[in-house]
Scaffold this motif. Structure first.
Motif, short mmCIF file in Angstrom:
data_model
loop_
_atom_site.label_atom_id
_atom_site.label_comp_id
_atom_site.label_asym_id
_atom_site.label_seq_id
_atom_site.Cartn_x
_atom_site.Cartn_y
_atom_site.Cartn_z
N HIS A 24 0.84 -1.20 0.00
CA HIS A 24 0.00 0.00 0.00
C HIS A 24 0.88 1.26 0.00
O HIS A 24 0.64 2.20 -0.76
N ALA A 25 1.89 1.28 0.86
CA ALA A 25 2.78 2.44 0.94
C ALA A 25 3.54 2.63 -0.37
O ALA A 25 3.66 3.76 -0.86
N ALA A 26 4.03 1.55 -0.95
CA ALA A 26 4.78 1.64 -2.21
C ALA A 26 3.88 2.19 -3.32
O ALA A 26 4.31 3.02 -4.13
N GLU A 27 2.64 1.75 -3.32
CA GLU A 27 1.68 2.22 -4.32
C GLU A 27 1.41 3.72 -4.15
O GLU A 27 1.35 4.47 -5.12
N GLN A 28 1.26 4.15 -2.90
CA GLN A 28 0.99 5.56 -2.63
C GLN A 28 2.18 6.45 -3.00
O GLN A 28 2.00 7.57 -3.46
N LEU A 29 3.40 5.92 -2.80
CA LEU A 29 4.60 6.69 -3.11
C LEU A 29 4.78 6.88 -4.61
O LEU A 29 5.29 7.90 -5.05
N GLY A 30 4.40 5.90 -5.39
CA GLY A 30 4.71 5.94 -6.82
C GLY A 30 6.11 5.40 -7.05
O GLY A 30 6.68 4.73 -6.19
N ASP A 31 6.68 5.68 -8.20
CA ASP A 31 7.99 5.12 -8.56
C ASP A 31 9.08 5.65 -7.65
O ASP A 31 9.38 6.85 -7.63
N VAL A 32 9.70 4.74 -6.89
CA VAL A 32 10.79 5.11 -5.97
C VAL A 32 12.07 5.31 -6.79
O VAL A 32 12.43 4.46 -7.61
N VAL A 33 12.73 6.45 -6.55
CA VAL A 33 13.93 6.78 -7.32
C VAL A 33 15.19 6.90 -6.46
O VAL A 33 16.30 6.96 -6.97
N PHE A 34 15.03 6.92 -5.12
CA PHE A 34 16.19 7.08 -4.24
C PHE A 34 15.85 6.52 -2.86
O PHE A 34 14.75 6.73 -2.36
N VAL A 35 16.81 5.81 -2.27
CA VAL A 35 16.66 5.31 -0.91
C VAL A 35 17.97 5.55 -0.17
O VAL A 35 19.04 5.23 -0.67
N GLU A 36 17.87 6.14 1.03
CA GLU A 36 19.03 6.32 1.90
C GLU A 36 18.79 5.51 3.16
O GLU A 36 17.79 5.72 3.86
N GLU A 54 12.73 8.67 -1.66
CA GLU A 54 12.22 9.68 -2.58
C GLU A 54 11.60 8.98 -3.77
O GLU A 54 12.14 8.00 -4.29
N SER A 55 10.44 9.48 -4.16
CA SER A 55 9.75 8.94 -5.32
C SER A 55 9.46 10.08 -6.27
O SER A 55 9.75 11.24 -5.97
N VAL A 56 8.86 9.75 -7.41
CA VAL A 56 8.50 10.80 -8.35
C VAL A 56 7.43 11.72 -7.77
O VAL A 56 7.31 12.86 -8.18
N LYS A 57 6.70 11.24 -6.76
CA LYS A 57 5.62 12.03 -6.15
C LYS A 57 6.05 12.81 -4.92
O LYS A 57 5.58 13.92 -4.69
N ALA A 58 6.91 12.19 -4.08
CA ALA A 58 7.18 12.79 -2.77
C ALA A 58 8.43 12.20 -2.14
O ALA A 58 8.97 11.20 -2.60
N ASP A 79 21.02 0.51 -4.74
CA ASP A 79 21.51 0.41 -6.11
C ASP A 79 20.37 0.42 -7.13
O ASP A 79 20.53 0.90 -8.24
N GLU A 80 19.23 -0.15 -6.73
CA GLU A 80 18.08 -0.25 -7.64
C GLU A 80 16.78 0.05 -6.87
O GLU A 80 16.04 -0.85 -6.48
N PRO A 81 16.50 1.35 -6.63
CA PRO A 81 15.34 1.74 -5.82
C PRO A 81 14.00 1.22 -6.34
O PRO A 81 13.07 1.04 -5.55
N SER A 82 13.89 0.95 -7.63
CA SER A 82 12.62 0.47 -8.18
C SER A 82 12.21 -0.88 -7.60
O SER A 82 11.04 -1.26 -7.68
N LYS A 83 13.16 -1.61 -6.98
CA LYS A 83 12.81 -2.88 -6.33
C LYS A 83 11.75 -2.67 -5.25
O LYS A 83 10.97 -3.56 -4.97
N VAL A 84 11.75 -1.47 -4.66
CA VAL A 84 10.76 -1.16 -3.60
C VAL A 84 9.35 -1.25 -4.18
O VAL A 84 8.43 -1.72 -3.51
N ASN A 85 9.18 -0.83 -5.42
CA ASN A 85 7.87 -0.92 -6.07
C ASN A 85 7.57 -2.34 -6.53
O ASN A 85 6.43 -2.78 -6.52
N ASP A 86 8.60 -3.06 -6.94
CA ASP A 86 8.43 -4.40 -7.51
C ASP A 86 8.09 -5.46 -6.46
O ASP A 86 7.30 -6.35 -6.71
N ASP A 87 8.71 -5.37 -5.28
CA ASP A 87 8.54 -6.42 -4.26
C ASP A 87 8.66 -5.82 -2.86
O ASP A 87 9.56 -6.19 -2.10
N PRO A 88 7.76 -4.88 -2.50
CA PRO A 88 7.93 -4.16 -1.23
C PRO A 88 7.85 -5.04 0.02
O PRO A 88 8.47 -4.73 1.03
#
Length: 119
Positions: A24-36, A54-58, A79-88
């Motif tokens: 649910h959180a990953a969906e609300q965030l949108g495409d994740v582009v950065f993780v620290e 950080e995502s494209v939305k927030a 290294d690959e923040p989009s994994k958060v959207n693929d398999d949160p």
């Protein structure tokens, strides 16, 4: 699994708690582009802001759900923040905490209560 009102999931193995964000959180965030992620070996207190996403939305933070020591982080999502959207709720976990006091886990929701919470 337990869930927080901040849309984190917690998986317990012994005194280690693995923390990630829910689908649910990953969906609300949108495409994740950065993780620290936090530093391994760092001590954290419950409700410390320890991850930046950080995502494209927030941009948002993940809070420490418990007091503990960070014993492992998931470099793959740095290294690959989009994994958060693929398999949160699987491969895209964020960090693992070694926790001495598990009693606060009782305050978190089980899956049924979390599903009611998000409606």
């Amino acid at each position: 699994m337990k869930y927080t009102e901040e849309h984190e999931w917690l998986s317990v193995e012994g005194d280690i708690v693995t923390v990630g964000i829910t689908a649910h959180a990953a969906e609300q965030l949108g495409d994740v582009v950065f993780v620290e992620l936090p530093e391994v070996g760092g001590e954290v207190a419950k409700d410390d802001e320890i991850v930046v996403i950080e995502s494209v939305k927030a941009a948002s933070d993940i809070l420490a759900p418990l007091d503990g020591e960070v014993v492992e982080v998931n470099e793959a999502i740095v290294d690959e923040p989009s994994k958060v959207n693929d398999d949160p709720e699987g491969e895209a976990w964020f960090f693992k905490l070694k926790v001495s006091d598990m009693s606060p886990m009782d305050d978190y929701m089980d899956e049924a209560k979390y599903k009611d919470f998000i409606g």
